[in-house]
Every structure is written in structure tokens, then in C-alpha cells.
Design a protein around this motif. Structure first.
Motif, PDB file in Angstrom:
ATOM      1  N   ARG A   1       0.851  -1.200   0.000  1.00 41.44           N
ATOM      2  CA  ARG A   1       0.000   0.000   0.000  1.00 41.44           C
ATOM      3  C   ARG A   1       0.881   1.243   0.000  1.00 41.44           C
ATOM      4  N   VAL A   2       0.664   2.090  -0.981  1.00 38.38           N
ATOM      5  CA  VAL A   2       1.431   3.324  -1.096  1.00 38.38           C
ATOM      6  C   VAL A   2       0.670   4.421  -0.344  1.00 38.38           C
TER       7      VAL A   2
ATOM      8  N   ASP B   1      -7.876   1.845   5.794  1.00 42.69           N
ATOM      9  CA  ASP B   1      -7.336   0.984   4.740  1.00 42.69           C
ATOM     10  C   ASP B   1      -7.085  -0.434   5.228  1.00 42.69           C
ATOM     11  N   ASP B   2      -6.571  -0.563   6.429  1.00 42.41           N
ATOM     12  CA  ASP B   2      -6.331  -1.922   6.924  1.00 42.41           C
ATOM     13  C   ASP B   2      -7.653  -2.694   6.976  1.00 42.41           C
ATOM     14  N   ALA B   3      -8.739  -2.004   7.303  1.00 43.05           N
ATOM     15  CA  ALA B   3     -10.051  -2.662   7.316  1.00 43.05           C
ATOM     16  C   ALA B   3     -10.506  -2.964   5.888  1.00 43.05           C
ATOM     17  N   THR B   4     -10.420  -1.979   5.013  1.00 43.23           N
ATOM     18  CA  THR B   4     -10.860  -2.161   3.621  1.00 43.23           C
ATOM     19  C   THR B   4     -10.091  -3.296   2.950  1.00 43.23           C
ATOM     20  N   ASP B   5      -8.817  -3.375   3.252  1.00 39.71           N
ATOM     21  CA  ASP B   5      -7.956  -4.368   2.592  1.00 39.71           C
ATOM     22  C   ASP B   5      -7.987  -5.729   3.283  1.00 39.71           C
ATOM     23  N   GLY B   6      -8.755  -5.849   4.354  1.00 35.03           N
ATOM     24  CA  GLY B   6      -8.841  -7.136   5.047  1.00 35.03           C
ATOM     25  C   GLY B   6      -7.513  -7.560   5.661  1.00 35.03           C
TER      26      GLY B   6
ATOM     27  N   ILE C   1      -4.728   4.546  19.344  1.00 35.62           N
ATOM     28  CA  ILE C   1      -5.658   5.430  18.616  1.00 35.62           C
ATOM     29  C   ILE C   1      -6.401   4.634  17.544  1.00 35.62           C
ATOM     30  N   HIS C   2      -5.669   3.769  16.858  1.00 29.18           N
ATOM     31  CA  HIS C   2      -6.291   3.008  15.771  1.00 29.18           C
ATOM     32  C   HIS C   2      -7.382   2.087  16.329  1.00 29.18           C
ATOM     33  N   ARG C   3      -7.112   1.533  17.506  1.00 29.12           N
ATOM     34  CA  ARG C   3      -8.120   0.654  18.123  1.00 29.12           C
ATOM     35  C   ARG C   3      -9.383   1.452  18.449  1.00 29.12           C
ATOM     36  N   LEU C   4      -9.205   2.683  18.905  1.00 33.84           N
ATOM     37  CA  LEU C   4     -10.364   3.538  19.203  1.00 33.84           C
ATOM     38  C   LEU C   4     -11.129   3.844  17.919  1.00 33.84           C
TER      39      LEU C   4
ATOM     40  N   PRO D   1     -13.382  -4.019  11.617  1.00 32.87           N
ATOM     41  CA  PRO D   1     -12.826  -5.239  12.209  1.00 32.87           C
ATOM     42  C   PRO D   1     -11.507  -4.939  12.928  1.00 32.87           C
ATOM     43  N   VAL D   2     -11.192  -5.731  13.915  1.00 39.78           N
ATOM     44  CA  VAL D   2      -9.990  -5.496  14.725  1.00 39.78           C
ATOM     45  C   VAL D   2      -8.931  -6.537  14.370  1.00 39.78           C
ATOM     46  N   PRO D   3      -7.818  -6.089  13.816  1.00 36.70           N
ATOM     47  CA  PRO D   3      -6.751  -7.037  13.475  1.00 36.70           C
ATOM     48  C   PRO D   3      -5.932  -7.382  14.722  1.00 36.70           C
TER      49      PRO D   3
END
Ligand code: GLU
Length: 284
Positions: free
Chosen positions: A38-39, A189-194, A210-213, A221-223
Motif C-alpha cells: 500500500r502506497v 485501509d487496513d479494514a478495507t484491505d482485510g 488510537i487506531h483501536r479507538l 474489524p480489529v486485526p
């Protein structure tokens, strides 16, 4: 499972980036998963298309093949704006026009990203008809955390964590010169990209709070996370081209063998003077 490597094309990659890419790639391959590229090219003032191309060539030179099309954040601006609107509707964002100098002068505490925003604009009345064009939008972290309730996340190396997003203060999520901040864009993006396993350097460990919030607020979804050690110079500081670390492109153009470099990094054999710091929360 799926990992990603997400370079920002605002500078050349160096051996520290190569190590990060090897970790993301190898964790995916070892678990029969996918490795995405991902750029992160939405910092309009600093992103350069030729550097994105250089990064792709560097990865190929290292022998790291990615799955699927390269994702470019610049193609996803609408999704960042939509998420921003959703957070505004929830009453969790407020506009801020403070300059860096004003923040530095009023700040009383330091967070992982520098001075914690002193909250100057948090309770300022905003004229909805007024021109907010120049404003950055900050997340009211205390309000957001209260709405979300207690949150947990897991780092594969550090174990279970309780989210403490307030350590950053009210971070900027939307800004005038870039459509979305790193925190908002990377999380979406991490969510969109699975992406199921977010691998990145330990210098970004705190950002995951922060990302978790944001995941909780936006129903994402939570990675699982894997914050790897950082390559550091003899003085303990992160590698940086400005301190003389040659770029991967320099090494490539000088005829060095990229696959051998990747193998050496896997074996934790680093170029002279460089070592791996395993501590979390390294200063960036
Ligand atoms: N673009 C970010 C960087 O280069 C990526 C951070 C991440 O992997 O979340 O530091």
C-alpha cells in the motif's frame, strides 16, 4: 490472513524499511497468507510519484513479491472523507486552527507524537456557516473513549493491551493540506484491505491505541498487531538517510544483490554499525 507493507513516498527507503517489508512478507508467507503493498501517498506536500515507483522497484529487488494490485491511498480520498463525516455527525471532531507554534507555547505535556494538544479549540463555538476551509479536525479523544468504552487489543509480541488512546491527546484526523491523517487513513485501509495482521515498527506501537479507538467508533474489524524491533545506529537512533544510511535505491544502483540483503536481514545480520532494538515505544 493478510499483512501489508505501507511505505510513504516522501523519501527513499533504507535498510530499516527493508527489514519491515521482510517481516510483513515472511509472516504472511509462513502462515499461508497474503502480502499487500500500500502506497501511503496522501501527504500532498511531500509525496512524490517517482518515489513510489522507486519503492516498488526496491521491493522487487529484495525479492519480495506482493499479492494483487498495489493499493494507493490517493485513490481512496472519498472513503476518508466519509469516515470523517461520520465522526463529525457523532460530535467527536472539532475544527482547530492553532499553529504549531501556538500549540508548542500552550502545551504542558508530551505524548508519543510530541506536544499533546492543549485543547484550545475544543470548546470553541463554531459558526456552521463560517468558513472552516483552513481548519484541521481533531478527535475529542476523551469523549470518543467514553463513547467507545474500554477497548483491548493484542500485539503478538507484547501480548494483550488495554487501549489508552488519551496518551496522544486530541489527534488531528482530517487536515487542510492532506485529506486524512495517517491514523485515519491507515486504520480505514487496513479494514478495507482485510489486513488481519498489522506489522510495523515498534515506533508506531502507541499509535495502535488510537487506531483501536477508531476501529470501535467506525465499526471496523480489529486485526492483531505485530510491532517489530527497529534497526538503529550505534547511538540507538533509528536509521535515517540524512544521517548517512544509504537508500535501497543507492544499493540497488551500486549493483548490490537485493535478495542477499533480504536473506541477511532474515538472519539478523545487519550492515556494519546497525543493530536491532527490540524495545517497544522507541522514539520516532
Ligand atoms: N506509511 C507509514 C510509514 O511509512 C506506515 C506505517 C504503518 O505501517 O502503519 O511509517
Amino acid at each position: 490472513m493478510r499483512t501489508r507493507f505501507a511505505p510513504s513516498p516522501n523519501g527513499s527507503l533504507h535498510v530499516g524499511h527493508a527489514y519491515a517489508a521482510v517481516v510483513a512478507h515472511d509472516l504472511a508467507r509462513a502462515r499461508g497468507g497474503e502480502f499487500l503493498l500500500r502506497v501511503e501517498d496522501i501527504d500532498g506536500t511531500r509525496s512524490r510519484p517517482e518515489l513510489a515507483e522507486e519503492h516498488l522497484a526496491d521491493l522487487a529487488w529484495l525479492g519480495l513479491a506482493w499479492d494483487g494490485e498495489v493499493v494507493r491511498q490517493s485513490a481512496r480520498l472519498a472513503s476518508y472523507a466519509a469516515a470523517g463525516e461520520r465522526l463529525k455527525t457523532l460530535g467527536l471532531l472539532y475544527p482547530c486552527r492553532c499553529t504549531r507554534a501556538e500549540i508548542a507555547a500552550a502545551a504542558t505535556a508530551q505524548g508519543p507524537d510530541g506536544a499533546i494538544y492543549p485543547g484550545t479549540c475544543r470548546h470553541r463555538e463554531v459558526d456552521p456557516a463560517g468558513d472552516l476551509g483552513g481548519a484541521a479536525w481533531r478527535l475529542d479523544v476523551a469523549k470518543a473513549a467514553a463513547l467507545a468504552g474500554p477497548l483491548a487489543w493484542v500485539d503478538e509480541r507484547a501480548g494483550p493491551q488495554v487501549a489508552t488512546p488519551e496518551v496522544f491527546g486530541d489527534v488531528v484526523l482530517l487536515r487542510k493540506e492532506a485529506p486524512a491523517s495517517y491514523h485515519l487513513a491507515a486504520t480505514l485501509d487496513d479494514a478495507t484491505d482485510g489486513v488481519t495482521l498489522v506489522t510495523r515498527g515498534a515506533d508506531l506501537f502507541a499509535a495502535s491505541h488510537i487506531h483501536r479507538l477508531l476501529q470501535a467508533l467506525l465499526d471496523l474489524p480489529v486485526p492483531v498487531w505485530h510491532h517489530h524491533g527497529l534497526l538503529v545506529e550505534p547511538d540507538g537512533r533509528k536509521l535515517a538517510k540524512r544521517r548517512g544510511s544509504p537508500s535501497l535505491a543507492d544499493r540497488r544502483h551500486a549493483g548490490e544483490d537485493g535478495a542477499s540483503l533480504a536473506q541477511a536481514l532474515r538472519a539478523h545480520r545487519f550492515p556494519a554499525g546497525i543493530s536491532l532494538s527490540q524495545s517497544l515505544n522507541e522514539a520516532s
